[in-house]
Design an enzyme around this catalytic site. Structure first.
Site, short mmCIF file in Angstrom:
data_model
loop_
_atom_site.label_atom_id
_atom_site.label_comp_id
_atom_site.label_asym_id
_atom_site.label_seq_id
_atom_site.Cartn_x
_atom_site.Cartn_y
_atom_site.Cartn_z
N CYS A 58 0.81 -1.22 0.00
CA CYS A 58 0.00 0.00 0.00
C CYS A 58 0.84 1.27 0.00
O CYS A 58 0.30 2.37 0.04
CB CYS A 58 -0.93 0.01 1.22
SG CYS A 58 -2.17 -1.30 1.19
N ARG A 81 -6.65 5.90 -2.97
CA ARG A 81 -6.90 4.45 -2.94
C ARG A 81 -6.96 3.94 -1.51
O ARG A 81 -7.88 3.18 -1.15
CB ARG A 81 -5.79 3.73 -3.71
CG ARG A 81 -5.86 2.22 -3.63
CD ARG A 81 -4.54 1.60 -4.02
NE ARG A 81 -4.59 0.14 -4.02
CZ ARG A 81 -3.53 -0.64 -4.13
NH1 ARG A 81 -2.34 -0.11 -4.27
NH2 ARG A 81 -3.65 -1.94 -4.10
#
Length: 298
Positions: free
Chosen positions: A195, A241
């Site tokens: 991430c 995101r």
């Protein structure tokens, strides 16, 4: 008095193939096993999923410039040939080292000096300049070195965690942060290495530079601003995101956040990043409009 019409010499459509087939065969022997290994390994990961796209785009760009391979008037100079041989030898040595020691950085990266060396030996700098972006674009096939990933992943995860916490807290969500661990409601989420967005920033940079190359903007300032903004836009898209994944987990549960929607968020990252790029380009068009191109006289 009759006149005789002179016929143009017939062009052999297989002429370029007859000249280049030994070179093409050699490149295939070297790199098809490498591509096969990547297709069954690294390219299946989310971090390197852009690899086959980069390869296809580079091949398409070379195909667009295929006319340079049949220019018989081009004769490389001794300096060009010597430089080409040096690059070819360096590339082959890097390939041998990477292949034997399983170092993808060398094995995949060797194709650039190998191809460039062959071009200089056979056709010279003019042809190499015509294919410069295709060769440059192949850089994005090379996996990032481990020390680069390790050095960049930690700070990126920290920045993303801080920004996501601040924005969602300001929006009224019950969120708290401890390092790179975010607690929202009854759920606890760890901002993992995947991430951090490093590989996504890498692939979005490739798409951004490809966009600039295809658009062929004449304004230098416009190109420079867009180039400077690609990485920040990619970082911002990754922040979006992560926040979407947090909101999905908070509203729909942990299974939704870690299931299909987690993969879909990766696709959304590219869409958001490209939309940012298109929007910035459109806004800059009002300030730095393209100048008319001067066409060369025949």
């Amino acid at each position: 008095m009759s006149t005789l019409a002179t016929r143009a010499p017939a062009i052999d459509p297989l002429g370029p193939l007859k000249t280049w087939w030994p070179i093409l065969l050699g490149l295939l022997v070297l790199y098809v096993p490498t591509y096969w290994m990547l297709a069954h390994g690294l390219w299946n990961s989310e971090e390197q999923a852009h690899g086959p796209i980069v390869l296809i785009v580079a091949l398409f760009l070379i195909w667009q410039q295929r006319a340079v391979f049949v220019d018989e008037a081009v004769t490389p100079t001794r300096v060009e040939a010597a430089t080409g041989w040096a690059l070819l030898i360096v590339g082959l040595l890097a390939y041998a080292l990477g292949r034997s020691q399983d170092i993808l950085l060398f094995e995949v990266g060797s194709q650039i000096p190998v191809i460039l060396g062959v071009l200089l030996i056979t056709l010279g700098w003019r042809t190499a300049r015509a294919l410069w972006f295709a060769l440059f674009f192949l850089l994005f096939m090379i996996p990032l070195p481990g020390f680069v990933v390790d050095a960049a992943t930690g700070p990126l995860k920290q920045y993303i965690s801080v920004i996501a916490e601040q924005v969602l807290y300001a929006a009224g969500y019950p969120i708290a942060r401890s390092g790179v661990t975010l607690t929202v409601g009854q759920y606890q989420l760890l901002v993992a290495d995947a991430c951090s967005g490093l590989h996504s920033m890498f692939s979005l940079t490739a798409m951004g530079l490809l966009y600039l190359y295809l658009m062929q903007r004449t304004s230098i300032a416009r190109n420079l601003i867009i180039m400077a903004a690609i990485l920040p836009m990619a970082f911002l898209a990754n922040v979006v995101r992560v926040m979407v994944l947090i909101l999905v987990t908070y509203h729909l549960g942990d299974e939704a956040g870690q299931g299909f929607l987690h993969g879909f968020a990766g696709i959304m990252l590219f869409i958001v990043g490209l939309l940012f790029l298109f929007l910035l380009d459109a806004l800059l068009g009002f300030v730095f409009p393209d100048r008319p191109r001067v066409k060369a006289k025949a």
